[in-house]
Design a protein around this motif. Structure first.
Motif, PDB file in Angstrom:
ATOM      1  N   ASN A  81       0.811  -1.217   0.000  1.00 44.02           N
ATOM      2  CA  ASN A  81       0.000   0.000   0.000  1.00 44.02           C
ATOM      3  C   ASN A  81       0.850   1.276   0.000  1.00 44.02           C
ATOM      4  O   ASN A  81       0.347   2.357   0.314  1.00 44.02           O
ATOM      5  CB  ASN A  81      -0.965   0.028   1.190  1.00 44.02           C
ATOM      6  CG  ASN A  81      -1.992  -1.078   1.114  1.00 44.02           C
ATOM      7  OD1 ASN A  81      -2.453  -1.432   0.034  1.00 44.02           O
ATOM      8  ND2 ASN A  81      -2.342  -1.652   2.248  1.00 44.02           N
ATOM      9  N   LYS A 120       0.555   9.321  -8.186  1.00 45.57           N
ATOM     10  CA  LYS A 120      -0.583   8.424  -8.371  1.00 45.57           C
ATOM     11  C   LYS A 120      -0.075   6.990  -8.467  1.00 45.57           C
ATOM     12  O   LYS A 120       1.132   6.739  -8.620  1.00 45.57           O
ATOM     13  CB  LYS A 120      -1.326   8.785  -9.658  1.00 45.57           C
ATOM     14  CG  LYS A 120      -0.483   8.643 -10.928  1.00 45.57           C
ATOM     15  CD  LYS A 120      -1.244   9.126 -12.139  1.00 45.57           C
ATOM     16  CE  LYS A 120      -0.362   9.065 -13.397  1.00 45.57           C
ATOM     17  NZ  LYS A 120      -1.079   9.572 -14.589  1.00 45.57           N
ATOM     18  N   LYS A 121      -0.981   6.026  -8.360  1.00 45.04           N
ATOM     19  CA  LYS A 121      -0.583   4.625  -8.505  1.00 45.04           C
ATOM     20  C   LYS A 121       0.091   4.436  -9.856  1.00 45.04           C
ATOM     21  O   LYS A 121      -0.406   4.873 -10.884  1.00 45.04           O
ATOM     22  CB  LYS A 121      -1.801   3.706  -8.392  1.00 45.04           C
ATOM     23  CG  LYS A 121      -1.435   2.221  -8.462  1.00 45.04           C
ATOM     24  CD  LYS A 121      -2.658   1.330  -8.286  1.00 45.04           C
ATOM     25  CE  LYS A 121      -2.243  -0.136  -8.302  1.00 45.04           C
ATOM     26  NZ  LYS A 121      -3.412  -1.039  -8.110  1.00 45.04           N
ATOM     27  N   ARG A 147      -2.634   3.752  -1.972  1.00 45.47           N
ATOM     28  CA  ARG A 147      -3.994   3.315  -1.657  1.00 45.47           C
ATOM     29  C   ARG A 147      -4.973   4.398  -2.089  1.00 45.47           C
ATOM     30  O   ARG A 147      -4.601   5.556  -2.280  1.00 45.47           O
ATOM     31  CB  ARG A 147      -4.147   3.031  -0.167  1.00 45.47           C
ATOM     32  CG  ARG A 147      -3.984   4.252   0.724  1.00 45.47           C
ATOM     33  CD  ARG A 147      -4.191   3.874   2.188  1.00 45.47           C
ATOM     34  NE  ARG A 147      -3.126   3.016   2.666  1.00 45.47           N
ATOM     35  CZ  ARG A 147      -3.240   2.206   3.720  1.00 45.47           C
ATOM     36  NH1 ARG A 147      -4.391   2.135   4.383  1.00 45.47           N
ATOM     37  NH2 ARG A 147      -2.221   1.480   4.115  1.00 45.47           N
ATOM     38  N   VAL A 148      -6.230   4.018  -2.245  1.00 48.17           N
ATOM     39  CA  VAL A 148      -7.274   4.975  -2.613  1.00 48.17           C
ATOM     40  C   VAL A 148      -7.483   5.946  -1.452  1.00 48.17           C
ATOM     41  O   VAL A 148      -7.537   5.545  -0.286  1.00 48.17           O
ATOM     42  CB  VAL A 148      -8.577   4.243  -2.967  1.00 48.17           C
ATOM     43  CG1 VAL A 148      -9.721   5.239  -3.163  1.00 48.17           C
ATOM     44  CG2 VAL A 148      -8.384   3.394  -4.221  1.00 48.17           C
ATOM     45  N   GLN A 149      -7.588   7.233  -1.793  1.00 51.57           N
ATOM     46  CA  GLN A 149      -7.705   8.290  -0.788  1.00 51.57           C
ATOM     47  C   GLN A 149      -9.152   8.798  -0.692  1.00 51.57           C
ATOM     48  O   GLN A 149      -9.952   8.604  -1.601  1.00 51.57           O
ATOM     49  CB  GLN A 149      -6.799   9.471  -1.181  1.00 51.57           C
ATOM     50  CG  GLN A 149      -5.350   9.092  -1.417  1.00 51.57           C
ATOM     51  CD  GLN A 149      -4.607   8.795  -0.145  1.00 51.57           C
ATOM     52  OE1 GLN A 149      -4.652   9.563   0.819  1.00 51.57           O
ATOM     53  NE2 GLN A 149      -3.893   7.673  -0.111  1.00 51.57           N
ATOM     54  N   ASN A 150      -9.435   9.448   0.429  1.00 53.93           N
ATOM     55  CA  ASN A 150     -10.683  10.201   0.548  1.00 53.93           C
ATOM     56  C   ASN A 150     -10.322  11.638   0.938  1.00 53.93           C
ATOM     57  O   ASN A 150      -9.141  11.970   1.100  1.00 53.93           O
ATOM     58  CB  ASN A 150     -11.637   9.563   1.564  1.00 53.93           C
ATOM     59  CG  ASN A 150     -11.004   9.423   2.949  1.00 53.93           C
ATOM     60  OD1 ASN A 150     -10.185  10.248   3.361  1.00 53.93           O
ATOM     61  ND2 ASN A 150     -11.380   8.368   3.670  1.00 53.93           N
ATOM     62  N   TYR A 225      -6.405  10.518  -7.139  1.00 56.80           N
ATOM     63  CA  TYR A 225      -6.093   9.847  -5.879  1.00 56.80           C
ATOM     64  C   TYR A 225      -7.324   9.137  -5.303  1.00 56.80           C
ATOM     65  O   TYR A 225      -7.212   8.077  -4.688  1.00 56.80           O
ATOM     66  CB  TYR A 225      -5.560  10.858  -4.856  1.00 56.80           C
ATOM     67  CG  TYR A 225      -4.111  11.213  -5.038  1.00 56.80           C
ATOM     68  CD1 TYR A 225      -3.150  10.231  -5.227  1.00 56.80           C
ATOM     69  CD2 TYR A 225      -3.688  12.541  -5.012  1.00 56.80           C
ATOM     70  CE1 TYR A 225      -1.810  10.549  -5.380  1.00 56.80           C
ATOM     71  CE2 TYR A 225      -2.342  12.867  -5.161  1.00 56.80           C
ATOM     72  CZ  TYR A 225      -1.404  11.873  -5.351  1.00 56.80           C
ATOM     73  OH  TYR A 225      -0.082  12.187  -5.491  1.00 56.80           O
ATOM     74  N   LYS A 226      -8.501   9.727  -5.489  1.00 55.66           N
ATOM     75  CA  LYS A 226      -9.720   9.121  -4.950  1.00 55.66           C
ATOM     76  C   LYS A 226     -10.215   7.957  -5.802  1.00 55.66           C
ATOM     77  O   LYS A 226     -10.885   7.049  -5.303  1.00 55.66           O
ATOM     78  CB  LYS A 226     -10.813  10.184  -4.802  1.00 55.66           C
ATOM     79  CG  LYS A 226     -10.548  11.159  -3.670  1.00 55.66           C
ATOM     80  CD  LYS A 226     -11.760  11.990  -3.299  1.00 55.66           C
ATOM     81  CE  LYS A 226     -12.004  13.116  -4.279  1.00 55.66           C
ATOM     82  NZ  LYS A 226     -13.073  14.032  -3.801  1.00 55.66           N
ATOM     83  N   ALA A 227      -9.860   7.957  -7.085  1.00 57.79           N
ATOM     84  CA  ALA A 227     -10.310   6.890  -7.983  1.00 57.79           C
ATOM     85  C   ALA A 227      -9.278   5.774  -8.137  1.00 57.79           C
ATOM     86  O   ALA A 227      -9.609   4.585  -8.070  1.00 57.79           O
ATOM     87  CB  ALA A 227     -10.632   7.474  -9.358  1.00 57.79           C
ATOM     88  N   LEU A 228      -8.013   6.147  -8.328  1.00 57.75           N
ATOM     89  CA  LEU A 228      -6.950   5.182  -8.617  1.00 57.75           C
ATOM     90  C   LEU A 228      -6.077   4.889  -7.405  1.00 57.75           C
ATOM     91  O   LEU A 228      -5.614   3.769  -7.205  1.00 57.75           O
ATOM     92  CB  LEU A 228      -6.079   5.712  -9.767  1.00 57.75           C
ATOM     93  CG  LEU A 228      -4.936   4.832 -10.255  1.00 57.75           C
ATOM     94  CD1 LEU A 228      -5.483   3.541 -10.864  1.00 57.75           C
ATOM     95  CD2 LEU A 228      -4.084   5.579 -11.287  1.00 57.75           C
ATOM     96  N   GLY A 229      -5.839   5.907  -6.590  1.00 56.10           N
ATOM     97  CA  GLY A 229      -4.978   5.755  -5.425  1.00 56.10           C
ATOM     98  C   GLY A 229      -3.575   6.282  -5.664  1.00 56.10           C
ATOM     99  O   GLY A 229      -3.229   6.717  -6.762  1.00 56.10           O
TER     100      GLY A 229
END
Length: 279
Positions: A81, A120-121, A147-150, A225-229
Protein backbone atom coordinates in the motif's frame (compact mmCIF):
# COMPACT_ATOMS: atom_id res chain seq x y z
CA UNK A 1 -2.65 38.69 -65.23
CA UNK A 2 -0.63 35.62 -64.12
CA UNK A 3 0.36 33.46 -67.06
CA UNK A 4 -0.31 29.66 -66.90
CA UNK A 5 3.42 28.74 -66.74
CA UNK A 6 3.97 31.11 -63.84
CA UNK A 7 0.85 29.82 -62.09
CA UNK A 8 2.11 26.24 -62.42
CA UNK A 9 5.48 27.27 -61.04
CA UNK A 10 3.86 28.98 -58.08
CA UNK A 11 1.67 25.94 -57.39
CA UNK A 12 4.67 23.60 -57.61
CA UNK A 13 6.68 25.78 -55.21
CA UNK A 14 3.78 26.02 -52.77
CA UNK A 15 3.39 22.24 -52.87
CA UNK A 16 7.05 21.77 -51.99
CA UNK A 17 6.73 24.17 -49.06
CA UNK A 18 3.58 22.41 -47.83
CA UNK A 19 5.29 19.01 -48.13
CA UNK A 20 8.31 20.28 -46.23
CA UNK A 21 6.08 21.68 -43.49
CA UNK A 22 4.20 18.39 -43.25
CA UNK A 23 7.48 16.48 -42.94
CA UNK A 24 8.65 18.94 -40.28
CA UNK A 25 5.43 18.53 -38.30
CA UNK A 26 5.63 14.75 -38.66
CA UNK A 27 9.21 14.76 -37.41
CA UNK A 28 8.30 16.96 -34.44
CA UNK A 29 5.43 14.63 -33.51
CA UNK A 30 7.71 11.61 -33.82
CA UNK A 31 10.43 13.23 -31.74
CA UNK A 32 7.94 14.16 -29.03
CA UNK A 33 6.55 10.63 -28.73
CA UNK A 34 7.07 9.51 -25.11
CA UNK A 35 9.83 6.96 -24.53
CA UNK A 36 8.57 3.62 -23.25
CA UNK A 37 10.48 0.97 -21.32
CA UNK A 38 9.57 -2.70 -20.99
CA UNK A 39 10.41 -3.95 -17.49
CA UNK A 40 10.18 -7.72 -17.18
CA UNK A 41 10.04 -9.04 -13.60
CA UNK A 42 9.57 -12.55 -12.25
CA UNK A 43 6.05 -11.45 -11.29
CA UNK A 44 5.04 -10.04 -14.69
CA UNK A 45 5.79 -7.30 -17.20
CA UNK A 46 5.39 -3.54 -16.79
CA UNK A 47 5.45 -0.91 -19.52
CA UNK A 48 6.79 2.39 -18.21
CA UNK A 49 6.50 5.73 -19.99
CA UNK A 50 9.18 8.33 -19.22
CA UNK A 51 8.38 12.04 -18.93
CA UNK A 52 10.07 14.60 -21.16
CA UNK A 53 9.56 17.21 -18.42
CA UNK A 54 12.33 15.50 -16.42
CA UNK A 55 15.11 15.17 -19.03
CA UNK A 56 17.97 14.60 -16.56
CA UNK A 57 16.23 11.63 -14.97
CA UNK A 58 14.89 10.38 -18.30
CA UNK A 59 18.29 10.37 -20.00
CA UNK A 60 20.04 8.84 -16.99
CA UNK A 61 17.45 6.04 -16.81
CA UNK A 62 17.72 5.42 -20.56
CA UNK A 63 21.49 5.13 -20.38
CA UNK A 64 21.29 2.65 -17.51
CA UNK A 65 18.70 0.58 -19.36
CA UNK A 66 20.88 0.49 -22.49
CA UNK A 67 23.90 -0.58 -20.42
CA UNK A 68 21.93 -3.39 -18.76
CA UNK A 69 22.47 -1.94 -15.28
CA UNK A 70 19.03 -2.96 -14.06
CA UNK A 71 18.99 -6.48 -15.46
CA UNK A 72 18.81 -9.03 -12.60
CA UNK A 73 18.58 -6.43 -9.82
CA UNK A 74 16.20 -7.16 -6.98
CA UNK A 75 13.30 -5.17 -5.59
CA UNK A 76 15.02 -4.84 -2.21
CA UNK A 77 12.38 -2.76 -0.39
CA UNK A 78 8.65 -3.39 -0.56
CA UNK A 79 5.95 -1.78 1.56
CA UNK A 80 2.40 -2.86 0.78
CA UNK A 81 0.00 0.00 0.00
CA UNK A 82 3.02 2.29 -0.44
CA UNK A 83 5.66 1.39 -3.04
CA UNK A 84 8.19 -1.12 -4.41
CA UNK A 85 11.84 -0.04 -4.67
CA UNK A 86 14.78 -1.33 -6.73
CA UNK A 87 18.08 -0.15 -8.13
CA UNK A 88 20.64 -1.10 -5.48
CA UNK A 89 23.52 -2.27 -7.69
CA UNK A 90 24.68 -4.74 -5.00
CA UNK A 91 21.39 -6.59 -5.19
CA UNK A 92 22.28 -8.50 -8.37
CA UNK A 93 24.32 -11.07 -6.45
CA UNK A 94 22.90 -10.51 -2.97
CA UNK A 95 21.26 -13.18 -0.85
CA UNK A 96 17.89 -12.72 0.78
CA UNK A 97 19.58 -11.95 4.10
CA UNK A 98 22.03 -9.31 2.86
CA UNK A 99 21.36 -5.71 3.87
CA UNK A 100 20.54 -3.63 0.81
CA UNK A 101 19.46 -0.09 0.00
CA UNK A 102 22.70 1.85 0.39
CA UNK A 103 24.36 1.37 -2.99
CA UNK A 104 24.18 3.13 -6.33
CA UNK A 105 26.72 4.49 -8.84
CA UNK A 106 27.96 7.27 -6.58
CA UNK A 107 26.53 10.35 -8.28
CA UNK A 108 23.30 12.30 -7.85
CA UNK A 109 20.80 13.70 -10.30
CA UNK A 110 19.55 17.24 -9.62
CA UNK A 111 15.91 17.35 -8.52
CA UNK A 112 13.30 17.89 -11.26
CA UNK A 113 10.16 18.40 -9.20
CA UNK A 114 7.13 19.75 -11.08
CA UNK A 115 3.71 20.62 -9.61
CA UNK A 116 1.80 18.67 -12.27
CA UNK A 117 3.76 15.40 -11.80
CA UNK A 118 2.41 13.50 -8.80
CA UNK A 119 2.46 10.18 -6.99
CA UNK A 120 -0.58 8.42 -8.37
CA UNK A 121 -0.58 4.62 -8.51
CA UNK A 122 2.00 3.55 -11.07
CA UNK A 123 4.15 6.68 -10.73
CA UNK A 124 7.88 6.09 -11.27
CA UNK A 125 9.90 8.10 -8.77
CA UNK A 126 13.58 8.57 -7.97
CA UNK A 127 14.74 7.45 -4.53
CA UNK A 128 17.07 9.74 -2.62
CA UNK A 129 18.81 10.35 0.67
CA UNK A 130 17.73 13.15 2.98
CA UNK A 131 19.94 15.74 1.25
CA UNK A 132 19.09 19.47 1.25
CA UNK A 133 19.01 19.68 -2.56
CA UNK A 134 16.53 16.79 -2.86
CA UNK A 135 18.90 15.31 -5.46
CA UNK A 136 18.11 11.78 -6.61
CA UNK A 137 20.02 8.52 -6.44
CA UNK A 138 21.82 7.59 -9.66
CA UNK A 139 20.11 4.18 -9.90
CA UNK A 140 17.51 3.61 -7.20
CA UNK A 141 13.86 4.14 -8.08
CA UNK A 142 10.44 3.24 -6.75
CA UNK A 143 7.04 2.50 -8.28
CA UNK A 144 3.98 3.66 -6.37
CA UNK A 145 1.21 1.32 -5.30
CA UNK A 146 -0.36 3.48 -2.61
CA UNK A 147 -3.99 3.31 -1.66
CA UNK A 148 -7.27 4.97 -2.61
CA UNK A 149 -7.70 8.29 -0.79
CA UNK A 150 -10.68 10.20 0.55
CA UNK A 151 -11.03 13.90 1.33
CA UNK A 152 -9.95 13.45 4.93
CA UNK A 153 -6.80 11.51 3.97
CA UNK A 154 -5.98 14.02 1.26
CA UNK A 155 -6.18 16.88 3.73
CA UNK A 156 -3.92 14.98 6.11
CA UNK A 157 -1.44 14.33 3.30
CA UNK A 158 -1.54 17.95 2.17
CA UNK A 159 -0.50 18.95 5.67
CA UNK A 160 2.35 16.43 5.54
CA UNK A 161 3.50 17.81 2.18
CA UNK A 162 3.72 21.30 3.64
CA UNK A 163 5.57 20.03 6.70
CA UNK A 164 8.18 18.48 4.39
CA UNK A 165 8.36 21.69 2.36
CA UNK A 166 8.78 23.79 5.51
CA UNK A 167 11.66 21.58 6.61
CA UNK A 168 13.26 21.76 3.16
CA UNK A 169 13.09 25.53 2.84
CA UNK A 170 14.08 26.08 6.46
CA UNK A 171 17.14 23.89 5.93
CA UNK A 172 18.17 25.99 2.94
CA UNK A 173 17.48 29.33 4.67
CA UNK A 174 20.83 31.04 5.49
CA UNK A 175 19.30 32.50 8.65
CA UNK A 176 19.04 28.97 10.08
CA UNK A 177 22.60 27.90 9.28
CA UNK A 178 24.04 28.68 12.74
CA UNK A 179 21.50 26.40 14.43
CA UNK A 180 22.10 23.58 11.93
CA UNK A 181 25.87 23.93 12.22
CA UNK A 182 25.62 23.73 16.01
CA UNK A 183 23.42 20.66 15.75
CA UNK A 184 25.86 18.98 13.35
CA UNK A 185 28.78 19.76 15.68
CA UNK A 186 26.91 18.36 18.69
CA UNK A 187 26.18 15.14 16.82
CA UNK A 188 29.82 14.84 15.76
CA UNK A 189 30.92 15.31 19.38
CA UNK A 190 28.22 12.85 20.51
CA UNK A 191 26.90 15.38 23.00
CA UNK A 192 23.51 13.73 23.45
CA UNK A 193 22.07 16.35 25.79
CA UNK A 194 22.95 19.20 23.45
CA UNK A 195 21.70 17.24 20.44
CA UNK A 196 18.37 16.75 22.22
CA UNK A 197 18.08 20.48 23.04
CA UNK A 198 19.04 21.71 19.57
CA UNK A 199 16.84 19.13 17.85
CA UNK A 200 13.86 20.35 19.85
CA UNK A 201 14.64 23.92 18.78
CA UNK A 202 14.88 22.83 15.16
CA UNK A 203 11.62 20.89 15.25
CA UNK A 204 9.82 23.86 16.75
CA UNK A 205 11.29 26.16 14.11
CA UNK A 206 10.14 23.97 11.21
CA UNK A 207 6.64 23.71 12.66
CA UNK A 208 6.19 27.47 12.40
CA UNK A 209 8.37 28.17 9.35
CA UNK A 210 6.40 30.03 6.68
CA UNK A 211 8.87 31.47 4.15
CA UNK A 212 7.57 29.36 1.27
CA UNK A 213 4.46 29.03 -0.87
CA UNK A 214 2.18 26.47 0.73
CA UNK A 215 1.11 23.66 -1.57
CA UNK A 216 -2.49 22.74 -2.30
CA UNK A 217 -3.25 19.39 -3.94
CA UNK A 218 -4.93 20.30 -7.26
CA UNK A 219 -8.52 19.16 -7.81
CA UNK A 220 -7.48 17.04 -10.81
CA UNK A 221 -4.93 15.19 -8.67
CA UNK A 222 -7.48 14.72 -5.91
CA UNK A 223 -9.85 12.99 -8.31
CA UNK A 224 -7.12 10.59 -9.45
CA UNK A 225 -6.09 9.85 -5.88
CA UNK A 226 -9.72 9.12 -4.95
CA UNK A 227 -10.31 6.89 -7.98
CA UNK A 228 -6.95 5.18 -8.62
CA UNK A 229 -4.98 5.75 -5.42
CA UNK A 230 -1.39 6.72 -4.72
CA UNK A 231 0.90 8.23 -2.07
CA UNK A 232 0.16 12.00 -1.99
CA UNK A 233 2.51 12.86 0.90
CA UNK A 234 5.54 12.34 -1.39
CA UNK A 235 4.40 15.07 -3.79
CA UNK A 236 6.79 18.00 -4.21
CA UNK A 237 9.56 16.25 -2.27
CA UNK A 238 10.68 13.57 -4.73
CA UNK A 239 11.16 13.61 -8.50
CA UNK A 240 8.48 11.74 -10.45
CA UNK A 241 9.91 10.97 -13.90
CA UNK A 242 7.54 8.44 -15.44
CA UNK A 243 4.52 6.21 -14.96
CA UNK A 244 3.38 2.65 -15.56
CA UNK A 245 0.98 2.61 -18.51
CA UNK A 246 0.52 -1.17 -18.63
CA UNK A 247 0.76 -3.70 -15.83
CA UNK A 248 -0.70 -1.97 -12.78
CA UNK A 249 -1.76 -5.42 -11.59
CA UNK A 250 1.91 -6.44 -11.57
CA UNK A 251 2.60 -3.68 -9.03
CA UNK A 252 -0.03 -5.26 -6.77
CA UNK A 253 1.64 -8.67 -7.21
CA UNK A 254 5.07 -7.24 -6.35
CA UNK A 255 3.72 -5.34 -3.36
CA UNK A 256 1.86 -8.38 -2.10
CA UNK A 257 4.90 -10.54 -1.33
CA UNK A 258 5.84 -11.33 2.26
CA UNK A 259 8.54 -9.10 3.76
CA UNK A 260 10.60 -9.01 6.95
CA UNK A 261 10.81 -6.22 9.53
CA UNK A 262 13.26 -4.30 7.32
CA UNK A 263 10.74 -4.36 4.42
CA UNK A 264 12.98 -6.80 2.56
CA UNK A 265 11.12 -9.49 0.57
CA UNK A 266 11.61 -13.01 1.93
CA UNK A 267 11.41 -14.35 -1.64
CA UNK A 268 13.34 -13.16 -4.67
CA UNK A 269 11.63 -10.34 -6.54
CA UNK A 270 13.79 -9.45 -9.54
CA UNK A 271 13.93 -7.31 -12.62
CA UNK A 272 14.78 -9.91 -15.24
CA UNK A 273 15.39 -7.39 -17.99
CA UNK A 274 14.66 -3.88 -19.23
CA UNK A 275 14.61 -2.63 -22.79
CA UNK A 276 13.59 0.48 -24.70
CA UNK A 277 10.54 -0.11 -26.88
CA UNK A 278 10.55 1.13 -30.49
CA UNK A 279 8.40 4.18 -31.17
Amino acid sequence: MIKPILLSLLFWTASLVLLANERSISTEIQESDPIKIEMVTNFGTLIVQLYDETPLHRDNFLRLVKEGTYDSLQFHRIIRNFMVQAGDIRSKNATLTDTLGGSDLGYRIPAEIHPHLFHKKGALGAARTNNPDRASSSTQFYIVQGRVQNDSLLQHNENRINQFLASHFATNDPDNKPLLDSLAAARKEKNEELVKTLSAQWNELTKTYSRFDRYTIPDAHREVYKALGGTPHLDQSYTVFGEVISGLEVIDALAGVETNRQDRPVVEVRILSMKILPK
